[in-house]
Design a protein around this motif. Structure first.
Motif, PDB file in Angstrom:
ATOM      1  N   THR A 135      -4.961  -8.796   3.621  1.00 26.89           N
ATOM      2  CA  THR A 135      -4.472  -8.539   2.268  1.00 26.89           C
ATOM      3  C   THR A 135      -4.471  -9.816   1.443  1.00 26.89           C
ATOM      4  O   THR A 135      -4.885  -9.817   0.272  1.00 26.89           O
ATOM      5  CB  THR A 135      -3.060  -7.944   2.319  1.00 26.89           C
ATOM      6  OG1 THR A 135      -3.095  -6.708   3.031  1.00 26.89           O
ATOM      7  CG2 THR A 135      -2.521  -7.699   0.912  1.00 26.89           C
ATOM      8  N   TYR A 165      -8.446  -7.310  -4.596  1.00 24.68           N
ATOM      9  CA  TYR A 165      -7.244  -6.600  -5.011  1.00 24.68           C
ATOM     10  C   TYR A 165      -6.600  -7.360  -6.162  1.00 24.68           C
ATOM     11  O   TYR A 165      -6.665  -8.599  -6.207  1.00 24.68           O
ATOM     12  CB  TYR A 165      -6.211  -6.494  -3.883  1.00 24.68           C
ATOM     13  CG  TYR A 165      -6.623  -5.699  -2.677  1.00 24.68           C
ATOM     14  CD1 TYR A 165      -7.659  -4.777  -2.719  1.00 24.68           C
ATOM     15  CD2 TYR A 165      -5.953  -5.874  -1.468  1.00 24.68           C
ATOM     16  CE1 TYR A 165      -8.029  -4.051  -1.601  1.00 24.68           C
ATOM     17  CE2 TYR A 165      -6.309  -5.152  -0.339  1.00 24.68           C
ATOM     18  CZ  TYR A 165      -7.351  -4.252  -0.409  1.00 24.68           C
ATOM     19  OH  TYR A 165      -7.710  -3.534   0.706  1.00 24.68           O
ATOM     20  N   TYR A 219       0.876  -1.166   0.000  1.00 22.69           N
ATOM     21  CA  TYR A 219       0.000   0.000   0.000  1.00 22.69           C
ATOM     22  C   TYR A 219       0.921   1.227   0.000  1.00 22.69           C
ATOM     23  O   TYR A 219       1.358   1.681   1.056  1.00 22.69           O
ATOM     24  CB  TYR A 219      -0.894   0.018   1.236  1.00 22.69           C
ATOM     25  CG  TYR A 219      -1.785  -1.192   1.374  1.00 22.69           C
ATOM     26  CD1 TYR A 219      -3.013  -1.253   0.723  1.00 22.69           C
ATOM     27  CD2 TYR A 219      -1.406  -2.280   2.173  1.00 22.69           C
ATOM     28  CE1 TYR A 219      -3.842  -2.361   0.862  1.00 22.69           C
ATOM     29  CE2 TYR A 219      -2.233  -3.381   2.322  1.00 22.69           C
ATOM     30  CZ  TYR A 219      -3.438  -3.423   1.666  1.00 22.69           C
ATOM     31  OH  TYR A 219      -4.259  -4.526   1.801  1.00 22.69           O
ATOM     32  N   ALA A 250       2.673  -4.950   2.627  1.00 19.97           N
ATOM     33  CA  ALA A 250       1.684  -5.757   3.341  1.00 19.97           C
ATOM     34  C   ALA A 250       1.980  -7.242   3.241  1.00 19.97           C
ATOM     35  O   ALA A 250       1.684  -8.004   4.164  1.00 19.97           O
ATOM     36  CB  ALA A 250       0.283  -5.473   2.799  1.00 19.97           C
TER      37      ALA A 250
END
Length: 274
Positions: free
Chosen positions: A44, A53, A13, A18
């Motif tokens: 994550t 994501y 990020y 992460a």
């Protein structure tokens, strides 16, 4: 072929890393526990596995299908139960499942057959016409598992699935999911911050500060998983021997959404034997 293969996955990020070069795999029929303190990278990883994501680095394969190159084929193999319930409380169990089947484009006759099958498997057939609002927390989770399995995935992802359940319901849910692994050959990835949800036969992945710090059978981590966790994550409070206090059970007035810097458990060694 592995059910799940994570290879060199990294995610940041901005300047904050992460996940860093994460790699592990799960075989079909295995129960894998993902354990880590707040900020370790668990959320994550879940977001990457569910395509919330996009991958920045590395690859994730679900039964050989790359999430990067073959996302539809990969996601077809995946069922998901999120921490926060997404059931419609004012619809019946049957209606919730029928709606989900329609979203998957299942013909009505096929959908009803799958609903009947999953309700029997989850021991919920007699509750099919009950509104979800009338079910207890453990039964609601079973409805969510039935819903996640309607399209017959081979990998089931449960993200903090026991959140908000009482100890007896948590224990029953864990046993039920492990039975699915043994009897149906389902592969499960179960994320948790509770040590007493981990059994000695589980595959155990421990994340800390974006890194994989341990991976293997839970039985390999010694007599006291809490002590091993403290050593692996470098928790100073636990390292000084204050394991019982730092990992004390939550009181009724504790916030459901609060995670300490360590991992909470009611019984640090329960279910973990050498």
């Amino acid at each position: 072929m592995n059910a799940l293969q994570v290879s060199g996955v990294g995610f940041a990020y901005g300047a904050r890393q992460a996940l860093n070069d994460l790699a592990f795999e799960l075989a079909p029929g295995r129960f894998g526990a993902l354990l880590g303190p707040n900020g370790a990278g668990k959320s994550t990883l879940i977001a990457l596995l569910t395509r919330l994501y996009d991958l920045q680095q590395g690859d994730i394969r679900i039964f050989g299908h790359s999430l990067r190159d073959e996302p539809r084929q990969a996601l077809r193999q995946l069922g998901v139960v999120f921490q926060q319930s997404t059931l419609d409380l004012d619809l019946s169990v049957q209606q919730n499942l029928a709606y989900h089947a329609a979203l998957h484009g299942m013909p009505r006759r096929q959908a009803q057959a799958r609903i009947d099958e999953e309700l029997l498997r989850q021991d919920l057939a007699e509750r099919r016409h009950d509104k979800v609002r009338t079910l207890n927390g453990g039964h609601r989770r079973r409805v969510e598992i039935a819903r996640a399995l309607l399209h017959q995935p081979r990998l089931l992802l449960l993200d903090e699935a026991s959140a908000g359940l009482d100890p007896a319901s948590r224990l029953a849910l864990g046993r039920h999911v492990r039975n699915l692994c043994r009897e149906q050959g389902l592969c499960v990835l179960w994320t948790t911050h509770l040590l007493d949800e981990i059994e000695s036969s589980d595959d155990l992945l421990i994340l800390h500060r974006a890194e994989r710090v341990a991976w293997g059978k839970a039985s390999q981590f010694g007599d006291d998983l809490a002590i091993s966790f403290a050593r692996l994550t470098g928790d100073e409070a636990l390292g000084r021997g204050h394991v019982r206090e730092a990992l004390r059970p939550r009181r009724d007035d504790d916030s459901d959404n609060t995670e300490t810097a360590s991992v909470r458990t009611a019984h640090p060694t329960q279910g973990v034997r050498p």
